[in-house]
Design a protein around this motif. Structure first.
Motif, PDB file in Angstrom:
ATOM      1  N   LEU A 189     -27.127   9.827 -32.488  1.00  0.00           N
ATOM      2  CA  LEU A 189     -26.860   9.105 -33.729  1.00  0.00           C
ATOM      3  C   LEU A 189     -25.681   8.176 -33.478  1.00  0.00           C
ATOM      4  N   ILE A 190     -25.899   6.866 -33.684  1.00  0.00           N
ATOM      5  CA  ILE A 190     -24.824   5.884 -33.537  1.00  0.00           C
ATOM      6  C   ILE A 190     -24.828   4.982 -34.755  1.00  0.00           C
ATOM      7  N   GLY A 191     -23.706   4.341 -34.986  1.00  0.00           N
ATOM      8  CA  GLY A 191     -23.598   3.412 -36.096  1.00  0.00           C
ATOM      9  C   GLY A 191     -24.350   2.117 -35.815  1.00  0.00           C
ATOM     10  N   VAL A 192     -24.598   1.366 -36.856  1.00  0.00           N
ATOM     11  CA  VAL A 192     -25.349   0.114 -36.745  1.00  0.00           C
ATOM     12  C   VAL A 192     -24.624  -0.885 -35.842  1.00  0.00           C
ATOM     13  N   LYS A 193     -23.313  -0.998 -35.971  1.00  0.00           N
ATOM     14  CA  LYS A 193     -22.560  -1.942 -35.142  1.00  0.00           C
ATOM     15  C   LYS A 193     -22.671  -1.578 -33.664  1.00  0.00           C
ATOM     16  N   SER A 194     -22.585  -0.301 -33.360  1.00  0.00           N
ATOM     17  CA  SER A 194     -22.721   0.141 -31.970  1.00  0.00           C
ATOM     18  C   SER A 194     -24.121  -0.131 -31.444  1.00  0.00           C
ATOM     19  N   PHE A 195     -25.118   0.119 -32.280  1.00  0.00           N
ATOM     20  CA  PHE A 195     -26.500  -0.144 -31.882  1.00  0.00           C
ATOM     21  C   PHE A 195     -26.706  -1.633 -31.615  1.00  0.00           C
ATOM     22  N   GLN A 196     -26.184  -2.484 -32.500  1.00  0.00           N
ATOM     23  CA  GLN A 196     -26.337  -3.928 -32.322  1.00  0.00           C
ATOM     24  C   GLN A 196     -25.627  -4.393 -31.059  1.00  0.00           C
ATOM     25  N   GLU A 243     -26.017  -6.453 -25.581  1.00  0.00           N
ATOM     26  CA  GLU A 243     -25.711  -6.312 -24.161  1.00  0.00           C
ATOM     27  C   GLU A 243     -26.993  -6.221 -23.334  1.00  0.00           C
ATOM     28  N   LEU A 244     -27.965  -5.496 -23.824  1.00  0.00           N
ATOM     29  CA  LEU A 244     -29.240  -5.384 -23.124  1.00  0.00           C
ATOM     30  C   LEU A 244     -29.935  -6.743 -23.038  1.00  0.00           C
ATOM     31  N   GLU A 245     -29.906  -7.504 -24.120  1.00  0.00           N
ATOM     32  CA  GLU A 245     -30.512  -8.841 -24.120  1.00  0.00           C
ATOM     33  C   GLU A 245     -29.804  -9.751 -23.118  1.00  0.00           C
ATOM     34  N   ASP A 246     -28.469  -9.688 -23.079  1.00  0.00           N
ATOM     35  CA  ASP A 246     -27.710 -10.488 -22.121  1.00  0.00           C
ATOM     36  C   ASP A 246     -28.059 -10.105 -20.682  1.00  0.00           C
ATOM     37  N   LEU A 247     -28.163  -8.808 -20.416  1.00  0.00           N
ATOM     38  CA  LEU A 247     -28.503  -8.353 -19.067  1.00  0.00           C
ATOM     39  C   LEU A 247     -29.906  -8.788 -18.660  1.00  0.00           C
ATOM     40  N   ARG A 248     -30.832  -8.741 -19.597  1.00  0.00           N
ATOM     41  CA  ARG A 248     -32.199  -9.195 -19.289  1.00  0.00           C
ATOM     42  C   ARG A 248     -32.223 -10.686 -18.987  1.00  0.00           C
ATOM     43  N   ALA A 249     -31.468 -11.466 -19.765  1.00  0.00           N
ATOM     44  CA  ALA A 249     -31.404 -12.915 -19.539  1.00  0.00           C
ATOM     45  C   ALA A 249     -30.759 -13.215 -18.187  1.00  0.00           C
ATOM     46  N   GLU A 250     -29.717 -12.465 -17.850  1.00  0.00           N
ATOM     47  CA  GLU A 250     -29.055 -12.654 -16.560  1.00  0.00           C
ATOM     48  C   GLU A 250     -30.002 -12.307 -15.415  1.00  0.00           C
ATOM     49  N   ARG A 251     -30.740 -11.233 -15.567  1.00  0.00           N
ATOM     50  CA  ARG A 251     -31.697 -10.838 -14.531  1.00  0.00           C
ATOM     51  C   ARG A 251     -32.777 -11.907 -14.349  1.00  0.00           C
ATOM     52  N   LEU A 252     -33.259 -12.456 -15.448  1.00  0.00           N
ATOM     53  CA  LEU A 252     -34.268 -13.515 -15.387  1.00  0.00           C
ATOM     54  C   LEU A 252     -33.706 -14.745 -14.683  1.00  0.00           C
TER      55      LEU A 252
END
Length: 77
Positions: free
Chosen positions: A32-39, A44-53
């Protein structure tokens, strides 16, 4: 957890705890995490995927077909 969910939720959403691991049958079952932490994790995941691409695309970059930033900006003025 069932009896104290409201209190535990308040701890996470207030920032007292960053996350709460929920166990079922003595095994971790959920977090269970807060909304801000989830966002923040999603961003961060989106940034890492873009960097990998970008890294993958750099390996196939054709320098002869590449347009400089200045040339590209000039095209759209």
């Amino acid at each position: 957890m069932v009896r104290s969910f409201s209190a535990k939720l308040k701890e996470v959403t207030s920032g007292k705890h960053s996350h709460l691991v929920i166990f079922k049958d003595n095994e971790p079952a959920a977090v269970l995490i807060g909304v801000k932490s989830f966002q923040a994790l999603q961003d961060e995941l989106e940034d890492l995927r873009a960097e990998r691409l970008a890294i993958d695309r750099l390996s196939t970059l054709d320098e002869e077909k590449t347009v400089s930033l200045e040339d590209m900006e000039a095209r759209f003025k």
